[in-house]
Design a protein around this motif. Structure first.
Motif, PDB file in Angstrom:
ATOM      1  N   ILE A 140       0.841  -1.198   0.000  1.00 28.46           N
ATOM      2  CA  ILE A 140       0.000   0.000   0.000  1.00 28.46           C
ATOM      3  C   ILE A 140       0.877   1.249   0.000  1.00 28.46           C
ATOM      4  O   ILE A 140       0.622   2.203  -0.737  1.00 28.46           O
ATOM      5  CB  ILE A 140      -0.992  -0.027   1.179  1.00 28.46           C
ATOM      6  N   TYR A 197       1.019   3.912  -2.999  1.00 30.07           N
ATOM      7  CA  TYR A 197       0.823   5.350  -2.766  1.00 30.07           C
ATOM      8  C   TYR A 197       1.966   6.133  -3.405  1.00 30.07           C
ATOM      9  O   TYR A 197       1.723   7.132  -4.099  1.00 30.07           O
ATOM     10  CB  TYR A 197       0.749   5.675  -1.263  1.00 30.07           C
ATOM     11  N   PRO A 246      -1.003   5.797   8.297  1.00 31.55           N
ATOM     12  CA  PRO A 246      -1.903   6.165   9.399  1.00 31.55           C
ATOM     13  C   PRO A 246      -1.188   6.931  10.514  1.00 31.55           C
ATOM     14  O   PRO A 246      -1.820   7.715  11.221  1.00 31.55           O
ATOM     15  CB  PRO A 246      -2.447   4.821   9.886  1.00 31.55           C
ATOM     16  N   LEU A 304      -8.860   4.489  12.000  1.00 36.64           N
ATOM     17  CA  LEU A 304      -9.186   4.260  10.595  1.00 36.64           C
ATOM     18  C   LEU A 304      -9.477   2.804  10.380  1.00 36.64           C
ATOM     19  O   LEU A 304      -8.914   1.943  11.027  1.00 36.64           O
ATOM     20  CB  LEU A 304      -8.004   4.663   9.701  1.00 36.64           C
ATOM     21  N   LYS A 305     -10.342   2.518   9.429  1.00 37.63           N
ATOM     22  CA  LYS A 305     -10.650   1.132   9.096  1.00 37.63           C
ATOM     23  C   LYS A 305     -10.105   0.810   7.729  1.00 37.63           C
ATOM     24  O   LYS A 305      -9.996   1.603   6.889  1.00 37.63           O
ATOM     25  CB  LYS A 305     -12.144   0.898   9.142  1.00 37.63           C
ATOM     26  N   TYR A 317      -7.122  -0.209  -4.650  1.00 40.37           N
ATOM     27  CA  TYR A 317      -6.908   1.191  -4.297  1.00 40.37           C
ATOM     28  C   TYR A 317      -6.656   2.115  -5.487  1.00 40.37           C
ATOM     29  O   TYR A 317      -6.388   3.300  -5.292  1.00 40.37           O
ATOM     30  CB  TYR A 317      -5.743   1.312  -3.311  1.00 40.37           C
ATOM     31  N   ASP A 372      -4.062   8.510   4.236  1.00 41.49           N
ATOM     32  CA  ASP A 372      -4.424   8.049   5.583  1.00 41.49           C
ATOM     33  C   ASP A 372      -4.292   6.532   5.712  1.00 41.49           C
ATOM     34  O   ASP A 372      -3.898   6.027   6.762  1.00 41.49           O
ATOM     35  CB  ASP A 372      -5.847   8.467   5.934  1.00 41.49           C
ATOM     36  N   LYS A 373      -4.624   5.810   4.651  1.00 39.70           N
ATOM     37  CA  LYS A 373      -4.511   4.344   4.665  1.00 39.70           C
ATOM     38  C   LYS A 373      -3.046   3.918   4.642  1.00 39.70           C
ATOM     39  O   LYS A 373      -2.639   3.020   5.381  1.00 39.70           O
ATOM     40  CB  LYS A 373      -5.265   3.765   3.457  1.00 39.70           C
ATOM     41  N   GLN A 385      -7.599  10.146   1.318  1.00 43.14           N
ATOM     42  CA  GLN A 385      -8.003   8.895   1.964  1.00 43.14           C
ATOM     43  C   GLN A 385      -6.910   7.834   1.822  1.00 43.14           C
ATOM     44  O   GLN A 385      -6.668   7.051   2.741  1.00 43.14           O
ATOM     45  CB  GLN A 385      -9.317   8.376   1.378  1.00 43.14           C
ATOM     46  N   PHE A 386      -6.257   7.816   0.671  1.00 41.41           N
ATOM     47  CA  PHE A 386      -5.211   6.817   0.461  1.00 41.41           C
ATOM     48  C   PHE A 386      -3.980   7.132   1.301  1.00 41.41           C
ATOM     49  O   PHE A 386      -3.330   6.224   1.817  1.00 41.41           O
ATOM     50  CB  PHE A 386      -4.867   6.713  -1.030  1.00 41.41           C
ATOM     51  N   THR A 433      -8.830   5.246  -5.256  1.00 42.49           N
ATOM     52  CA  THR A 433      -8.959   5.910  -3.959  1.00 42.49           C
ATOM     53  C   THR A 433      -8.361   7.306  -4.041  1.00 42.49           C
ATOM     54  O   THR A 433      -7.214   7.468  -4.472  1.00 42.49           O
ATOM     55  CB  THR A 433      -8.244   5.092  -2.860  1.00 42.49           C
ATOM     56  N   SER A 475      -1.757  10.530   9.874  1.00 44.47           N
ATOM     57  CA  SER A 475      -3.147  10.897   9.620  1.00 44.47           C
ATOM     58  C   SER A 475      -3.663  11.866  10.675  1.00 44.47           C
ATOM     59  O   SER A 475      -3.421  11.693  11.865  1.00 44.47           O
ATOM     60  CB  SER A 475      -4.006   9.629   9.625  1.00 44.47           C
TER      61      SER A 475
END
Length: 100
Positions: free
Chosen positions: A12, A16, A87, A99-100, A73, A83-84, A80-81, A76, A90
């Motif tokens: 991830i 990003y 985190p 965050l989920k 993703y 933050d994913k 939001q991405f 996304t 964030s």
């Protein structure tokens, strides 16, 4: 650093960086790679795999997990991405909202 086992969280982060670079982050790619225990060359190769998967690069051996991250993703939005992927940076995490 020994050989790194790529987690989904690592993919991830690499995805990003492929999509958005580091302009909106508080540190550069070498620092991000080091913080995650990944050699800089390995991080760059993973990013190149995402580029190739998107049809713009020459590498062609993308890991199944990376392809799944790409598909999950790819649309996304950046905030939001970010933050994913990060985190720890964030605003919602700093405010105590999970965050989920």
């Amino acid at each position: 650093m020994s050989n790194h086992e790529w987690s989904e969280a690592d993919d991830i982060v690499a995805f990003y960086l492929y999509r958005f670079g580091t302009a909106l982050l508080p540190c550069d790619m070498p620092a991000i790679a080091e913080q995650r225990g990944i050699k800089l060359g390995s991080m760059k190769m993973r990013i190149s795999n995402f580029k190739a998967y998107a049809g713009a690069g020459r590498l062609g051996n993308i890991a199944r997990q990376s392809a799944q991250v790409f598909e999950r993703y790819k649309d996304t939005p950046e905030p939001q991405f970010r933050d994913k992927a990060f985190p720890e940076w964030s605003e919602s995490t700093k405010a105590g909202v999970g965050l989920k």
